[in-house]
Structure formats: C-alpha cells, structure tokens
Design a protein around this motif. Structure first.
Motif, PDB file in Angstrom:
ATOM      1  N   UNK A  21      44.915-105.095   2.481  1.00 14.09           N
ATOM      2  CA  UNK A  21      44.899-105.918   3.823  1.00 14.09           C
ATOM      3  C   UNK A  21      45.264-107.308   3.375  1.00 14.09           C
ATOM      4  N   UNK A  22      46.080-107.510   2.681  1.00 10.56           N
ATOM      5  CA  UNK A  22      46.296-108.863   2.145  1.00 10.56           C
ATOM      6  C   UNK A  22      47.285-109.621   3.163  1.00 10.56           C
ATOM      7  N   UNK A  23      47.511-110.877   2.926  1.00 13.26           N
ATOM      8  CA  UNK A  23      48.410-111.846   3.987  1.00 13.26           C
ATOM      9  C   UNK A  23      49.549-111.340   4.129  1.00 13.26           C
ATOM     10  N   UNK A  24      50.317-111.598   5.347  1.00 18.64           N
ATOM     11  CA  UNK A  24      51.724-111.424   5.632  1.00 18.64           C
ATOM     12  C   UNK A  24      51.950-109.700   5.558  1.00 18.64           C
ATOM     13  N   UNK A  25      52.846-109.312   4.752  1.00 19.96           N
ATOM     14  CA  UNK A  25      53.077-107.916   4.482  1.00 19.96           C
ATOM     15  C   UNK A  25      52.822-107.433   3.103  1.00 19.96           C
ATOM     16  N   UNK A  26      52.032-108.270   2.338  1.00 22.55           N
ATOM     17  CA  UNK A  26      51.721-107.766   0.899  1.00 22.55           C
ATOM     18  C   UNK A  26      50.636-106.545   1.008  1.00 22.55           C
ATOM     19  N   UNK A  27      51.041-105.718  -0.018  1.00 21.02           N
ATOM     20  CA  UNK A  27      50.337-104.340   0.145  1.00 21.02           C
ATOM     21  C   UNK A  27      49.571-103.774  -0.900  1.00 21.02           C
ATOM     22  N   UNK A  28      50.443-103.663  -1.942  1.00 23.14           N
ATOM     23  CA  UNK A  28      50.129-102.800  -3.231  1.00 23.14           C
ATOM     24  C   UNK A  28      49.444-103.813  -4.171  1.00 23.14           C
ATOM     25  N   UNK A  29      49.466-105.045  -4.215  1.00 19.97           N
ATOM     26  CA  UNK A  29      49.151-106.078  -5.299  1.00 19.97           C
ATOM     27  C   UNK A  29      50.140-106.016  -6.545  1.00 19.97           C
ATOM     28  N   UNK A  30      50.895-104.959  -6.821  1.00 19.85           N
ATOM     29  CA  UNK A  30      51.995-105.082  -7.766  1.00 19.85           C
ATOM     30  C   UNK A  30      51.527-105.136  -9.121  1.00 19.85           C
ATOM     31  N   UNK A  40      57.353 -97.775 -19.670  1.00 22.81           N
ATOM     32  CA  UNK A  40      56.644 -97.638 -18.565  1.00 22.81           C
ATOM     33  C   UNK A  40      57.678 -97.382 -17.494  1.00 22.81           C
ATOM     34  N   UNK A  41      57.309 -96.388 -16.583  1.00 26.02           N
ATOM     35  CA  UNK A  41      57.956 -96.170 -15.231  1.00 26.02           C
ATOM     36  C   UNK A  41      56.787 -96.427 -14.191  1.00 26.02           C
ATOM     37  N   UNK A  42      56.941 -97.427 -13.165  1.00 27.20           N
ATOM     38  CA  UNK A  42      55.944 -97.725 -12.211  1.00 27.20           C
ATOM     39  C   UNK A  42      56.466 -97.460 -10.714  1.00 27.20           C
ATOM     40  N   UNK A  43      55.811 -96.851  -9.902  1.00 24.50           N
ATOM     41  CA  UNK A  43      56.386 -96.842  -8.655  1.00 24.50           C
ATOM     42  C   UNK A  43      55.075 -97.210  -7.695  1.00 24.50           C
ATOM     43  N   UNK A  44      55.633 -98.119  -6.789  1.00 21.41           N
ATOM     44  CA  UNK A  44      54.378 -98.583  -5.789  1.00 21.41           C
ATOM     45  C   UNK A  44      55.306 -99.011  -4.447  1.00 21.41           C
ATOM     46  N   UNK A  45      54.556 -99.316  -3.331  1.00 19.11           N
ATOM     47  CA  UNK A  45      55.112 -99.600  -2.203  1.00 19.11           C
ATOM     48  C   UNK A  45      54.574-101.061  -1.924  1.00 19.11           C
ATOM     49  N   UNK A  46      55.110-102.108  -2.471  1.00 14.53           N
ATOM     50  CA  UNK A  46      54.623-103.343  -2.402  1.00 14.53           C
ATOM     51  C   UNK A  46      54.483-104.174  -1.216  1.00 14.53           C
ATOM     52  N   UNK A  47      55.465-104.116  -0.139  1.00  7.88           N
ATOM     53  CA  UNK A  47      55.346-104.675   1.113  1.00  7.88           C
ATOM     54  C   UNK A  47      55.446-103.565   2.293  1.00  7.88           C
ATOM     55  N   UNK A  48      54.578-103.992   3.330  1.00 10.07           N
ATOM     56  CA  UNK A  48      54.763-102.930   4.568  1.00 10.07           C
ATOM     57  C   UNK A  48      54.160-103.588   5.866  1.00 10.07           C
TER      58      UNK A  48
END
Length: 414
Positions: free
Chosen positions: A20-29, A98-106
């Motif tokens: 629930x971070x600010x703007x569209x920040x989502x995963x924290x990367x 490493x291979x990293x998958x995430x959904x950083x912004x939404x």
C-alpha cells in the motif's frame, strides 16, 4: 548458529511488503532473494484489501448538485493481488546469477456511481472515474564476489506496462467522459548494487539502484466514444521511476534477527500526459486564464518523492517455527494528492509466521495493517501558475482510511 539466520532473513522480506505504498509503488523491488546462500528459489503472492473513501469539498459550488445530500465517494480502491518469483544460482564461488520476476507498479481504482456526480457520471455514461495500471518486470542479475564478503551485482530489467483511464464527474468539467487506453509496451532498464555480508553473525547490508524505464506508448483517446483528434497522433512517453533500496540485517542472539529497509522512489519526475489530453487541457487553461496561460496540465503527476522505511525483528522458536514482527512508514507523495491516489502515505504494523518441515524448504504467511494518511485531493491543476488555482483545484477530503495486506511465500534451497 549460522543455520538459524537464512530462513529468518527470508521471513523478514515477506512481512516488509510494500503493498500500500505511495503513488503506484507496489512490490518494493526487493533484491534480497538474490543474496541468499547457494542455489535458491522462491515464489510469493501478496494481496491487499483497502478501504479508501472521502467526500466532495462543500466549498466548491460547481461540484454540488441540487437535491443531493450525500457527497461521499464510498470505497474507491479495489482488492488486488500481485506476484513475485526468484531463482538464484551460485555458478561458482565467486559468480552468481539470478532471474527475478515482480510487478513493481500498479493501480486499481474505481469511484462508484453516485447521484452527487462529483467523481462519477450518473447522467450519460453511468460510470465512475477509473484507473487501471499493470506492470511486470523480469530482471537478470549477475553477481561477482571479487573480495571476501563483498558482492557486486548488475543486470538488465525488462518491463511491460499497460493501462486504461476513464475520467468521470463534475470535478473534470470539460474533461468529463475522457477515456484513454494505453496499449501494451515493453522497454529495458537496468539495476546495479553491492552487498556486504558476514555470515557468522548474519550481518547483511545491500544497496540497490533501479533505473527509470522509458516507455513510448500508443494511446487511444476519446470522449464518450468519440475519438479525440486535436493533434496528429504521437506516442506518449511515460517513464516509470528510478528507485534506491537500502537493506540491513544483523543478529541479536543466536535465534533473533534485527532487520530494516529504507526505500526512495523518484515520483516527483513522473508524468502522464497523453497527446490529445494535453491538447485539450491547453484549450481548457487558455479559456480559464483568458489567454494568459496556455500550457495545460498533466493527466497524473506527483508533488514529492516517496520515502519509506521499516524496522523489525525475527525470532526462531524451534527448528520448524519462526515469526517476524515489523513497523513501517511511508511518506506519501504530497498533500494535496492526486485523485488517482488520495492518501498520504501510511503507518503499518506486520506479523509473519514461517514453517520449515525440512531444513531446505519452507512456507510462510503474513498479514499487515496500514493506517493510511489523511489528505486533500486535487484535480490536476494545483501547480498551474494562475492566481488562486491551488485552492480552486482542491476537490475532496479523504480521512480515516485503512488497508489490510496478506502474503504467502514458499522457498527452497537446493
């Protein structure tokens, strides 16, 4: 002694979710999975159940409908989920991949249809203002341990983005009925960082930079289905923001770990201004100012950069069971805030529990409660160089809101 620490560190990353971070920040990367010892794989799902509501400012007579007493918005945030996964391979003692998958912004926001017509259109389209944004990142990371306890890492980040926006209600005046569909686009950025680790005392410090990623997107724009063609069609540039993560952890006792995270995201330089929207907004500001200002305004932007921080403690109770607890804070991106994210950061408290049936794999789950900051919402014209515009742009108050986040993770060392 050392055997307790790795799984505690993994547990910390679950409860420190940025859902629930600010703007569209989502995963924290987070790049912490890449810093696990040996070969490692993890996958996680996070979800949030937010309650964000407000009411139209009564000081705006242009937003008041005669005969209507209810000027509340009801809940405008939808429940949402996002996913992440990571695979880390220790190719050689000094080389890791490493291979990293995430959904950083939404974002998934929907103002319900209301008779007050402030943020919805009960007369024509019978729809409320909506925004839907989805991103996916796939990062390839190569790490080099040139010196004992030091790890330098870098690699490309492949990002996919798409979204759609619908503006409805009296707050948008002539822009009521505007729709934009942002067609799917892919672009490449990069990340880099370094880490210092002392495994015997579970000390780990990592600094990671994620570059901004520039997208040139074809946007289909219309007003209630009628195409907007004020200018020749051109691609819209959207740059997802650069960010920096600082992670730190160290042991307190043989079975207790102290951890923290600080994150900065450059939202102040983030702008969305589709071609036809920009032209229409320029016409609007020209009329508003009697020709003294013709520069228009953005569909979405933010006043300040985002800062967030968390601090927590993880405890291993038995060979199978561990828990973690943390406190977190997010600055938000300014007050007044965009209608697309009418909150001012948060304070949060989280708890996670982890079960390890065998030493090399685990499952963990956690929950987090967010107290979302009170804020005034503005319609996008707040920063225009016009007398009195900053007050006139304020359209709503959003107070006493909250959210609950959940997370589930599985991991395997091999």
């Amino acid at each position: 002694m050392q055997r307790y620490y790795p799984k505690l560190a993994i547990l910390c990353s679950l409860v420190s979710s940025h859902g629930m971070a600010a703007a569209m920040d989502q995963s924290g990367q987070s790049l912490l999975p890449f810093l696990e010892a040996g070969h490692y794989f993890e996958a996680s799902i996070s979800a949030a159940d937010p309650e964000v509501s407000g009411r139209t400012l009564g000081t705006r007579p242009d937003l008041v409908n005669s005969g209507v007493d209810d000027y509340s918005t009801d809940n405008i945030r939808q429940n949402f989920q996002y996913y992440s996964a990571a695979l880390k391979l220790q190719l050689k003692p000094e080389l890791s991949f490493g291979i990293l998958y995430d959904q950083p912004f939404g974002s998934d926001l929907h103002y319900p249809l209301k008779d007050n017509g402030s943020f919805s259109d009960p007369a024509l389209s019978k729809q409320g203002t909506q925004i839907n944004v989805d991103t996916q990142n796939l990062s390839l990371v190569l790490g080099y341990q040139a010196f004992k306890n030091f790890n330098l890492y870098a690699g490309p980040a492949f990002q996919n983005i798409k979204g759609d926006v619908s503006l409805r209600g009296l707050v948008y005046a002539d822009l009521n009925g505007y729709n934009a569909m942002f067609k799917e686009d892919a672009a490449i950025g990069w990340l880099a960082g370094f880490a210092y680790q002392l495994p015997d005392i579970a000390l780990k410090a990592a600094l990671t930079y994620h570059s901004k990623i520039d997208h040139n997107i074809n946007v289909s724009e219309n007003i209630l289905g009628t195409p907007l063609l004020l200018l020749d069609e051109t691609e819209t540039k959207i740059s997802t923001p650069q960010s920096v993560n600082l992670d730190f952890q160290t042991s307190v006792t043989v079975s207790t770990l102290l951890y923290s995270n600080i994150r900065w995201v450059n939202w102040k330089d983030f702008v969305i201004r589709p071609t036809q929207f920009g032209a229409l907004s320029e016409r609007t500001t020209t009329t508003m100012s009697g020709g003294t200002y013709t520069g228009g305004f953005n569909l979405d932007d933010y006043q300040k950069d985002q800062w967030s921080a968390s601090v927590g403690v993880a405890k291993k109770w038995t060979q199978q069971w561990s828990s973690a607890f943390d406190l977190s804070w997010d600055s938000g991106t300014g007050d007044p805030a965009s209608i697309f994210n009418p909150t001012k950061g948060y304070w949060g408290i989280g708890l996670a529990i982890q079960y390890s049936p065998e030493p090399d794999y685990f499952i963990s789950g956690g929950a987090k409660y967010f107290w979302l900051g009170d804020v005034t919402a503005q319609d996008g014209t707040y920063n225009l160089p016009l007398p009195g515009i900053s007050e006139a742009s304020k359209v709503g108050e959003f107070n006493d809101n909250h959210a609950i986040g959940y997370g589930l993770k599985i991991g395997y060392h091999f």
